[in-house]
Design a protein around this motif. Structure first.
Motif, PDB file in Angstrom:
ATOM      1  N   ARG A  97       5.375  10.106   4.834  1.00  0.00           N
ATOM      2  CA  ARG A  97       4.606   8.899   4.526  1.00  0.00           C
ATOM      3  C   ARG A  97       5.435   7.667   4.869  1.00  0.00           C
ATOM      4  NH1 ARG A  97       0.562   7.489   0.665  1.00  0.00           N
ATOM      5  NH2 ARG A  97       0.832   5.374  -0.103  1.00  0.00           N
ATOM      6  N   PRO A  98       4.923   6.770   5.729  1.00  0.00           N
ATOM      7  CA  PRO A  98       5.656   5.515   5.943  1.00  0.00           C
ATOM      8  C   PRO A  98       5.491   4.606   4.724  1.00  0.00           C
ATOM      9  CG  PRO A  98       3.842   5.780   7.547  1.00  0.00           C
ATOM     10  CD  PRO A  98       3.673   6.829   6.498  1.00  0.00           C
ATOM     11  N   VAL A  99       6.595   4.143   4.200  1.00  0.00           N
ATOM     12  CA  VAL A  99       6.572   3.214   3.054  1.00  0.00           C
ATOM     13  C   VAL A  99       7.087   1.886   3.577  1.00  0.00           C
ATOM     14  CG1 VAL A  99       7.586   2.700   0.796  1.00  0.00           C
ATOM     15  CG2 VAL A  99       6.875   5.040   1.353  1.00  0.00           C
ATOM     16  N   PHE A 100       6.267   0.856   3.458  1.00  0.00           N
ATOM     17  CA  PHE A 100       6.613  -0.417   4.093  1.00  0.00           C
ATOM     18  C   PHE A 100       7.351  -1.352   3.148  1.00  0.00           C
ATOM     19  CE2 PHE A 100       2.697   0.819   6.525  1.00  0.00           C
ATOM     20  CZ  PHE A 100       3.361   1.130   7.704  1.00  0.00           C
ATOM     21  N   VAL A 101       8.332  -2.042   3.738  1.00  0.00           N
ATOM     22  CA  VAL A 101       9.064  -3.095   3.017  1.00  0.00           C
ATOM     23  C   VAL A 101       8.842  -4.394   3.798  1.00  0.00           C
ATOM     24  CG1 VAL A 101      11.398  -3.953   2.520  1.00  0.00           C
ATOM     25  CG2 VAL A 101      10.785  -1.629   1.925  1.00  0.00           C
ATOM     26  N   GLU A 102       8.553  -5.453   3.093  1.00  0.00           N
ATOM     27  CA  GLU A 102       8.253  -6.748   3.715  1.00  0.00           C
ATOM     28  C   GLU A 102       9.447  -7.262   4.541  1.00  0.00           C
ATOM     29  OE1 GLU A 102       6.223  -8.674   5.029  1.00  0.00           O
ATOM     30  OE2 GLU A 102       5.143  -9.682   3.396  1.00  0.00           O
ATOM     31  N   ILE A 103       9.121  -8.103   5.519  1.00  0.00           N
ATOM     32  CA  ILE A 103      10.156  -8.663   6.405  1.00  0.00           C
ATOM     33  C   ILE A 103      10.702  -9.986   5.865  1.00  0.00           C
ATOM     34  CG2 ILE A 103       9.296  -7.586   8.503  1.00  0.00           C
ATOM     35  CD1 ILE A 103       7.902 -10.387   9.097  1.00  0.00           C
ATOM     36  N   ASP A 104      11.848 -10.362   6.401  1.00  0.00           N
ATOM     37  CA  ASP A 104      12.368 -11.718   6.240  1.00  0.00           C
ATOM     38  C   ASP A 104      11.640 -12.547   7.312  1.00  0.00           C
ATOM     39  OD1 ASP A 104      13.765 -14.068   6.675  1.00  0.00           O
ATOM     40  OD2 ASP A 104      15.737 -13.159   6.358  1.00  0.00           O
ATOM     41  N   PRO A 105      10.867 -13.560   6.929  1.00  0.00           N
ATOM     42  CA  PRO A 105      10.035 -14.255   7.926  1.00  0.00           C
ATOM     43  C   PRO A 105      10.838 -15.047   8.957  1.00  0.00           C
ATOM     44  CG  PRO A 105       9.941 -15.370   5.797  1.00  0.00           C
ATOM     45  CD  PRO A 105      10.709 -14.105   5.581  1.00  0.00           C
ATOM     46  N   ARG A 106      12.144 -15.251   8.712  1.00  0.00           N
ATOM     47  CA  ARG A 106      12.937 -15.992   9.705  1.00  0.00           C
ATOM     48  C   ARG A 106      13.349 -15.088  10.853  1.00  0.00           C
ATOM     49  NH1 ARG A 106      17.956 -17.659   7.589  1.00  0.00           N
ATOM     50  NH2 ARG A 106      17.804 -15.516   6.897  1.00  0.00           N
ATOM     51  N   THR A 107      13.631 -13.822  10.563  1.00  0.00           N
ATOM     52  CA  THR A 107      14.126 -12.911  11.607  1.00  0.00           C
ATOM     53  C   THR A 107      13.107 -11.831  11.968  1.00  0.00           C
ATOM     54  OG1 THR A 107      15.055 -11.424   9.963  1.00  0.00           O
ATOM     55  CG2 THR A 107      16.516 -13.152  10.818  1.00  0.00           C
ATOM     56  N   TYR A 108      12.078 -11.660  11.137  1.00  0.00           N
ATOM     57  CA  TYR A 108      11.055 -10.615  11.300  1.00  0.00           C
ATOM     58  C   TYR A 108      11.603  -9.215  11.024  1.00  0.00           C
ATOM     59  CZ  TYR A 108       9.059 -14.604  13.731  1.00  0.00           C
ATOM     60  OH  TYR A 108       8.632 -15.858  14.042  1.00  0.00           O
ATOM     61  N   ASN A 109      12.813  -9.131  10.524  1.00  0.00           N
ATOM     62  CA  ASN A 109      13.401  -7.818  10.226  1.00  0.00           C
ATOM     63  C   ASN A 109      13.323  -7.524   8.727  1.00  0.00           C
ATOM     64  OD1 ASN A 109      14.052  -7.130  12.861  1.00  0.00           O
ATOM     65  ND2 ASN A 109      15.995  -8.253  12.795  1.00  0.00           N
ATOM     66  N   MET A 110      13.551  -6.263   8.360  1.00  0.00           N
ATOM     67  CA  MET A 110      13.469  -5.827   6.963  1.00  0.00           C
ATOM     68  C   MET A 110      14.240  -6.758   6.045  1.00  0.00           C
ATOM     69  SD  MET A 110      14.619  -2.146   5.362  1.00  0.00           S
ATOM     70  CE  MET A 110      13.293  -1.190   6.058  1.00  0.00           C
ATOM     71  N   ASP A 111      13.608  -7.148   4.944  1.00  0.00           N
ATOM     72  CA  ASP A 111      14.292  -7.979   3.952  1.00  0.00           C
ATOM     73  C   ASP A 111      15.027  -7.043   2.989  1.00  0.00           C
ATOM     74  OD1 ASP A 111      15.142  -9.599   1.943  1.00  0.00           O
ATOM     75  OD2 ASP A 111      13.198 -10.562   1.596  1.00  0.00           O
ATOM     76  N   PRO A 112      16.362  -6.987   3.077  1.00  0.00           N
ATOM     77  CA  PRO A 112      17.092  -6.020   2.257  1.00  0.00           C
ATOM     78  C   PRO A 112      16.900  -6.260   0.754  1.00  0.00           C
ATOM     79  CG  PRO A 112      18.550  -7.065   3.870  1.00  0.00           C
ATOM     80  CD  PRO A 112      17.250  -7.808   3.901  1.00  0.00           C
ATOM     81  N   ALA A 113      16.585  -7.500   0.382  1.00  0.00           N
ATOM     82  CA  ALA A 113      16.398  -7.814  -1.045  1.00  0.00           C
ATOM     83  C   ALA A 113      15.192  -7.068  -1.624  1.00  0.00           C
ATOM     84  CB  ALA A 113      16.220  -9.321  -1.226  1.00  0.00           C
ATOM     85  N   ARG A 114      14.292  -6.627  -0.765  1.00  0.00           N
ATOM     86  CA  ARG A 114      13.087  -5.932  -1.237  1.00  0.00           C
ATOM     87  C   ARG A 114      13.175  -4.419  -1.044  1.00  0.00           C
ATOM     88  NH1 ARG A 114       8.439  -9.819  -0.858  1.00  0.00           N
ATOM     89  NH2 ARG A 114       9.276 -11.755  -0.041  1.00  0.00           N
ATOM     90  N   LEU A 115      14.286  -3.960  -0.510  1.00  0.00           N
ATOM     91  CA  LEU A 115      14.383  -2.544  -0.129  1.00  0.00           C
ATOM     92  C   LEU A 115      14.464  -1.607  -1.329  1.00  0.00           C
ATOM     93  CD1 LEU A 115      14.888  -0.147   1.738  1.00  0.00           C
ATOM     94  CD2 LEU A 115      17.230  -0.931   2.062  1.00  0.00           C
ATOM     95  N   GLU A 116      15.334  -1.937  -2.280  1.00  0.00           N
ATOM     96  CA  GLU A 116      15.625  -0.972  -3.347  1.00  0.00           C
ATOM     97  C   GLU A 116      14.359  -0.623  -4.148  1.00  0.00           C
ATOM     98  OE1 GLU A 116      19.280  -1.845  -5.293  1.00  0.00           O
ATOM     99  OE2 GLU A 116      19.655   0.311  -5.405  1.00  0.00           O
ATOM    100  N   ALA A 117      13.493  -1.615  -4.322  1.00  0.00           N
ATOM    101  CA  ALA A 117      12.268  -1.395  -5.109  1.00  0.00           C
ATOM    102  C   ALA A 117      11.351  -0.369  -4.449  1.00  0.00           C
ATOM    103  CB  ALA A 117      11.527  -2.718  -5.288  1.00  0.00           C
ATOM    104  N   ALA A 118      11.532  -0.135  -3.150  1.00  0.00           N
ATOM    105  CA  ALA A 118      10.636   0.796  -2.438  1.00  0.00           C
ATOM    106  C   ALA A 118      11.168   2.234  -2.462  1.00  0.00           C
ATOM    107  CB  ALA A 118      10.465   0.329  -0.996  1.00  0.00           C
ATOM    108  N   ILE A 119      12.394   2.414  -2.950  1.00  0.00           N
ATOM    109  CA  ILE A 119      12.990   3.762  -2.944  1.00  0.00           C
ATOM    110  C   ILE A 119      12.428   4.573  -4.122  1.00  0.00           C
ATOM    111  CG2 ILE A 119      15.166   5.042  -3.187  1.00  0.00           C
ATOM    112  CD1 ILE A 119      16.563   2.696  -1.742  1.00  0.00           C
ATOM    113  N   THR A 120      11.996   5.799  -3.823  1.00  0.00           N
ATOM    114  CA  THR A 120      11.486   6.698  -4.867  1.00  0.00           C
ATOM    115  C   THR A 120      12.233   8.029  -4.750  1.00  0.00           C
ATOM    116  OG1 THR A 120       9.826   7.911  -3.584  1.00  0.00           O
ATOM    117  CG2 THR A 120       9.169   5.715  -4.399  1.00  0.00           C
ATOM    118  N   PRO A 121      12.003   8.960  -5.664  1.00  0.00           N
ATOM    119  CA  PRO A 121      12.659  10.276  -5.526  1.00  0.00           C
ATOM    120  C   PRO A 121      12.261  11.006  -4.234  1.00  0.00           C
ATOM    121  CG  PRO A 121      11.752   9.990  -7.739  1.00  0.00           C
ATOM    122  CD  PRO A 121      11.266   8.834  -6.938  1.00  0.00           C
TER     123      PRO A 121
END
Ligand code: PLP
Length: 371
Positions: A97-121
């Motif tokens: 399953r692809p789980v999406f994490v929002e981008i940093d709008p300045r670089t269009y790349n993954m916003d690491p600040a939002r990454l941890e919340a998307a991690i599940t078991p």
């Protein structure tokens, strides 16, 4: 004016390309021949990875990386919704399953600040994309991944040749995957791709998966693909590598000049009518695309076309809104920054052979098109 001018490049390297292709035709080892081995050695050295595995496309590179990590049904892989389709497509194709994490709008790349919340078991890997030619903030992503003992795969399809804190894209994570599609910063004359890793076990697995999962001829401990690079494409890439440093330098210079001209004309703030791309201080971008943001993109596109300047949109629909991913249950508004980027971005002509006059003409056309 061409959006990407591959003909000027060919004229420059014609003797080397033609000679190398002729040698393949003479020796007859058309698939995984000696050119592929030589290319893998040169690419590994260039990127700064211990191993390189050349494959049939960037898409196959992503798929092989996921297969080597034994990812499948029931697993989740974290990526971004604002990227080329193949990134999430390969995750879904192997049943994860692809789980999406929002981008940093300045670089269009993954916003690491939002990454941890998307991690599940169920999370089994993290796949950031280095979009438009600059790397995602890989140190921040690696730190979180390390805390959760998760491998990171960099989708470096657009960033081959770019550096992150002085290190080359492709070498920054457990596995780096790139593309040699003709329009990429390093492109062949068909489809091609490569995988990079320092891990010998993963390199061996990826080599086996590339050829139907065989560990020796006609012996298959696992399933794989027909994912090999052919020797003619490797020959083309070897010829292009001879001038690649020079081309990367030209891309960096032209990208910086575009930004300077655009900011001079439209301002540097977030409300500028044409917003030039932001490159992080720790990155160099190879500008696989030189992408700006505008309002009323459709009108803008039509006007640019009328002024004789080709443009392209990378990419018009965030992936959570693609029909095939409706089953993920994420509707409009789930990733507002990615959705806004998809509405506003537009790429301008960009290649190492763009002249200063052509670049000025593009910027003059921008001013007319946004008026
Ligand atoms: C971000 C990204 N990932 C993956 C790919 C797939 O590469 P290929 O077209 O070589 O299969 C591309 C190529 O367009 C890409 O831009």
């Amino acid at each position: 004016m061409d959006f990407i001018d591959l003909k000027s490049q060919y004229r420059r390297i014609k003797p080397s390309v033609d000679g190398r292709i002729a040698r393949v035709l003479e020796h007859g080892q058309y698939v995984l021949g000696p050119e592929v081995t030589e290319l893998e050695q040169q690419l590994a050295k260039y990127v700064g990875s211990k191993h390189c595995v050349a494959v049939a496309s960037g898409t196959d590179a992503l798929l092989i990386a996921l297969m080597a990590l034994d990812i499948g049904p029931g697993d989740e892989v974290i990526t971004v919704p604002f990227t080329f389709f193949a990134t999430a497509e390969m995750i879904a194709l192997i049943g994860a399953r692809p789980v999406f994490v929002e981008i940093d709008p300045r670089t269009y790349n993954m916003d690491p600040a939002r990454l941890e919340a998307a991690i599940t078991p169920r999370t089994r890997a993290i796949m950031p994309v280095s979009l438009y030619g600059q790397c995602a903030d890989i140190d921040a992503i690696n730190t979180i991944a390390c805390r959760h003992e998760l491998p990171v795969i960099e989708d470096a399809a657009q960033s081959f040749g770019a550096t992150y804190k002085g290190k080359r894209s492709g070498s920054l994570t457990a596995i780096g995957a790139t593309s040699f599609f003709p329009s990429k910063p390093l492109g062949c004359y068909g489809d091609g791709g490569a995988l990079f890793t320092d891990d010998e076990r993963l390199a061996k697995l990826m080599r086996e998966i590339r050829v139907h999962g065989q560990d020796r001829r006609y012996h298959h401990p696992r399933l794989g693909l027909c994912g090999r690079l052919d020797s003619i494409q490797a020959a083309v890439l070897l010829a292009k590598l001879e001038i690649f440093d020079d081309e990367v330098a030209a891309r960096i210079r032209l990208g910086a000049r575009y930004t300077e001209l655009i900011r001079k004309k439209f301002g540097a703030g977030p409300d500028a009518r044409v917003r030039a791309p932001h490159v992080e201080a720790f990155n160099t971008s190879v500008y696989a695309q030189y992408t700006v943001e505008v309002e009323n993109r459709e009108i803008f596109e039509t006007r640019m076309k009328g002024l004789g300047v080709p443009t392209a949109v990378h990419y018009p629909l965030a992936l959570h809104l693609q029909p095939v991913f409706a089953n993920l249950g994420q509707t409009a508004g789930a990733f507002p920054l990615s959705e806004a980027a998809a509405r506003r971005v537009i790429s301008l002509p960009m290649h190492p052979y763009l002249t200063d006059e052509q670049q000025q003409a593009v910027v003059d056309a921008l001013a007319q098109a946004v008026a």
